[in-house]
Design a protein around this motif. Structure first.
Motif, short mmCIF file in Angstrom:
data_model
loop_
_atom_site.label_atom_id
_atom_site.label_comp_id
_atom_site.label_asym_id
_atom_site.label_seq_id
_atom_site.Cartn_x
_atom_site.Cartn_y
_atom_site.Cartn_z
N PHE A 44 0.80 -1.24 0.00
CA PHE A 44 0.00 0.00 0.00
C PHE A 44 0.83 1.28 0.00
N GLY A 97 -2.47 -8.27 4.92
CA GLY A 97 -2.86 -9.67 4.96
C GLY A 97 -2.45 -10.29 6.29
N GLY A 143 -7.79 -15.96 8.89
CA GLY A 143 -8.37 -16.00 10.24
C GLY A 143 -7.43 -15.39 11.27
N LYS A 158 9.19 -22.94 12.94
CA LYS A 158 8.13 -22.03 12.57
C LYS A 158 6.98 -22.33 13.52
N LEU A 177 -11.57 -2.97 1.57
CA LEU A 177 -10.11 -2.99 1.55
C LEU A 177 -9.55 -4.18 0.78
N ALA A 181 -7.46 -6.99 -4.59
CA ALA A 181 -6.43 -8.03 -4.46
C ALA A 181 -6.36 -8.86 -5.76
N GLN A 185 -3.73 -14.38 -5.57
CA GLN A 185 -3.50 -14.20 -4.14
C GLN A 185 -4.80 -14.37 -3.35
N THR A 189 -5.25 -17.24 -0.46
CA THR A 189 -5.60 -16.88 0.92
C THR A 189 -7.02 -17.35 1.24
N ASP A 192 -7.03 -20.89 2.20
CA ASP A 192 -6.60 -21.13 3.58
C ASP A 192 -7.86 -21.31 4.43
N1 LIG Z 1 -2.11 -15.83 13.07
C1 LIG Z 1 -2.80 -16.76 12.46
O1 LIG Z 1 -3.69 -17.33 13.04
C2 LIG Z 1 -2.50 -17.11 11.05
C3 LIG Z 1 -3.31 -18.04 10.38
C4 LIG Z 1 -3.01 -18.34 9.07
C5 LIG Z 1 -1.95 -17.73 8.42
N2 LIG Z 1 -1.18 -16.83 9.10
C6 LIG Z 1 -0.06 -16.15 8.46
O2 LIG Z 1 -0.58 -15.25 7.50
C7 LIG Z 1 0.36 -15.11 6.44
C8 LIG Z 1 -0.33 -15.29 5.13
O3 LIG Z 1 -1.27 -14.26 5.01
P1 LIG Z 1 -2.03 -13.90 3.67
O4 LIG Z 1 -2.34 -15.13 2.93
O5 LIG Z 1 -3.15 -13.00 4.06
O6 LIG Z 1 -0.93 -13.16 2.78
P2 LIG Z 1 0.22 -12.10 3.14
O7 LIG Z 1 -0.17 -11.24 4.25
O8 LIG Z 1 1.50 -12.87 3.26
O9 LIG Z 1 0.22 -11.23 1.80
C9 LIG Z 1 0.44 -11.85 0.55
C10 LIG Z 1 0.71 -10.79 -0.51
O10 LIG Z 1 -0.45 -10.02 -0.79
C11 LIG Z 1 -0.16 -8.62 -0.69
N3 LIG Z 1 -1.42 -7.95 -0.33
C12 LIG Z 1 -2.04 -7.84 0.87
N4 LIG Z 1 -3.23 -7.22 0.74
C13 LIG Z 1 -3.38 -6.92 -0.56
C14 LIG Z 1 -4.41 -6.26 -1.32
N5 LIG Z 1 -5.54 -5.83 -0.76
N6 LIG Z 1 -4.20 -6.11 -2.65
C15 LIG Z 1 -3.06 -6.57 -3.24
N7 LIG Z 1 -2.07 -7.20 -2.59
C16 LIG Z 1 -2.23 -7.37 -1.25
C17 LIG Z 1 0.98 -8.55 0.27
O11 LIG Z 1 1.74 -7.38 0.08
C18 LIG Z 1 1.79 -9.80 -0.09
O12 LIG Z 1 2.61 -9.55 -1.19
C19 LIG Z 1 1.46 -16.10 6.71
O13 LIG Z 1 2.55 -15.42 7.28
C20 LIG Z 1 0.86 -17.06 7.71
O14 LIG Z 1 1.81 -17.67 8.54
C21 LIG Z 1 -1.46 -16.52 10.38
#
Ligand SMILES: NC(=O)c1ccc[n+]([C@@H]2O[C@H](COP(=O)([O-])OP(=O)(O)OC[C@H]3O[C@@H](n4cnc5c(N)ncnc54)[C@H](O)[C@@H]3O)[C@@H](O)[C@H]2O)c1
Ligand SMILES: [Fe+2]
Length: 357
Positions: A44, A97, A143, A158, A177, A181, A185, A189, A192
């Motif tokens: 962003f 994300g 989530g 990890k 928001l 995307a 991607q 996601t 997931d």
């Molecule tokens: N805490 C938890 O319970 C939990 C659960 C599952 C996954 N995770 C973690 O979450 C991460 C994965 O998250 P994710 O799948 O949301 O992806 P991410 O946060 O890794 O983002 C993936 C890509 O999308 C981009 N992006 C984000 N929002 C965007 C948008 N609106 N438009 C365009 N691009 C955008 C980011 O810059 C990045 O390049 C991992 O690190 C994983 O370990 C955490």
């Protein structure tokens, strides 16, 4: 304790445009002279969302690099930098994300806990509450907005900082928001969440609490990825709620085979969570026959490419490392295969599974 007594997010606001309420929401949480720190996903930088952040006084935006999933070293450097510059802060707001949200949770915990975040990877090791924190997803599915963990890659593993101090104090669910995307991607996601549902609903830990949320989340994923012929605002609305409900479902159960195997990939090869789960799910007919069939249908319908052959040419040592990481995720295996899981998922069998990926 026989029954899990879990801490939930304290405040939730949902709706298109709810991001505009952020200033008002943060106002009562501000402590005199201490800034709010906004950890904004680097995607962003220079985009309109950055200029909509309600900065006041000495508040700061830090663009977080999420090229790689969060590492303990990155968390430590961010929190040390904040401690040096400000001493203490009012709070941390994670916008992005799962990666940006997880960074926010970890950094705010490290503001009030000594040492390295790697010391707290595990269950209930965090000693002190952190500062105020809010999470604002810009991708739906992980989530992470509702969970009691923040997944970090550390020097030896990890693993999340799982604790009652980890869930957000506030989340802002504004489907606008997520609107732009990229389709790939969004799918990874989103899957997931779909996989959370399958793993939770087919798991041995399932109870009515998890089932209620899991079924709803699954239904929303199916609407978005199977029934809809084109992506529209309603898809963003539904997927955001699917992510929330999917997260609530696993809060009282656990994930399963896809996550356990994908953690190994991620540790060794740096494969990202969403895509890694998809790579594994593609080969799990034996464990989740219905779910995998539908997954393949969604992949086809949404024109997504799932990478193949990513374990080709790995050495025995590398396979062993992945298996060690994966088999270390005991609760995931127990949820998936029952108390006798070790008899079912032998190292041999797991090796053959990794070889297929
Ligand atoms: N805490 C938890 O319970 C939990 C659960 C599952 C996954 N995770 C973690 O979450 C991460 C994965 O998250 P994710 O799948 O949301 O992806 P991410 O946060 O890794 O983002 C993936 C890509 O999308 C981009 N992006 C984000 N929002 C965007 C948008 N609106 N438009 C365009 N691009 C955008 C980011 O810059 C990045 O390049 C991992 O690190 C994983 O370990 C955490
Ligand atoms: Fe996940």
């Amino acid at each position: 304790m026989k029954f899990r007594n879990f801490k939930m997010v304290s405040y939730v606001v949902y709706g298109r445009g709810s991001f505009n309420q952020l200033d008002e929401i943060l106002e009562p949480q501000r402590i005199k002279d201490r800034p709010m720190i906004f950890l904004l996903d680097h995607f962003f930088e220079g985009k309109p969302l950055a200029s909509r952040i309600p900065l006041r006084d000495n508040d700061e935006i830090i663009y977080v690099d999420v090229t790689y999933e969060p590492k303990t070293t990155y968390v430590d450097s961010l929190s040390n930098q904040l401690k040096e510059k400000f001493g203490s802060i009012s709070g941390v707001i994670g916008i992005g994300g799962g990666s940006a949200m997880d960074l926010a949770k970890a950094v705010e915990l490290m503001m009030n806990n000594p040492g390295s975040s790697a010391d707290y990877q595990g269950w209930d090791l965090v000693k002190n509450p952190g500062v105020y924190k809010a999470g604002i997803p810009t991708l739906s599915g992980t989530g992470a907005e509702v969970s009691r963990t923040t997944v970090l890659t550390g020097p030896t593993r990890k693993l999340g900082m799982n604790s009652d101090f980890t869930p957000f104090d506030q989340i802002v669910l504004d489907p606008e928001l997520t609107a732009n995307a990229p389709a790939n991607q969004r799918f990874y996601t989103g899957m997931d969440c779909y996989i959370h549902c399958i793993e939770s609903l087919q798991g041995t830990y399932l109870n009515e609490f998890s089932k209620s949320y899991g079924e709803k989340a699954l239904q929303l994923c199916q609407k978005v990825f199977v029934e809809k012929s084109q992506w529209d605002d309603e898809c963003d609305d539904m997927l955001m709620m699917a992510s929330y409900a999917g997260g609530m479902s696993i809060a009282y159960s656990q994930v399963g085979v896809a996550h356990a195997v994908s953690y190994g990939l991620s540790y060794l090869l740096g494969t990202k969570h969403g895509i890694g789960n998809c790579i594994v799910m593609d080969h799990l007919e034996e464990y989740y026959p219905e779910g995998v069939k539908e997954f393949k249908l969604m992949v086809k319908k949404n024109n997504i490419e799932i990478p193949q052959g990513i374990c080709k040419g790995l050495t025995d040592d590398q396979f062993n490392k992945m298996m060690d990481v994966s088999l270390g995720m005991k609760p995931l295996w127990e949820n998936a295969l029952g108390k006798d899981w070790e008899k079912i998922m032998t190292r041999d069998k797991l090796r053959r599974l990794y070889e297929q990926l």
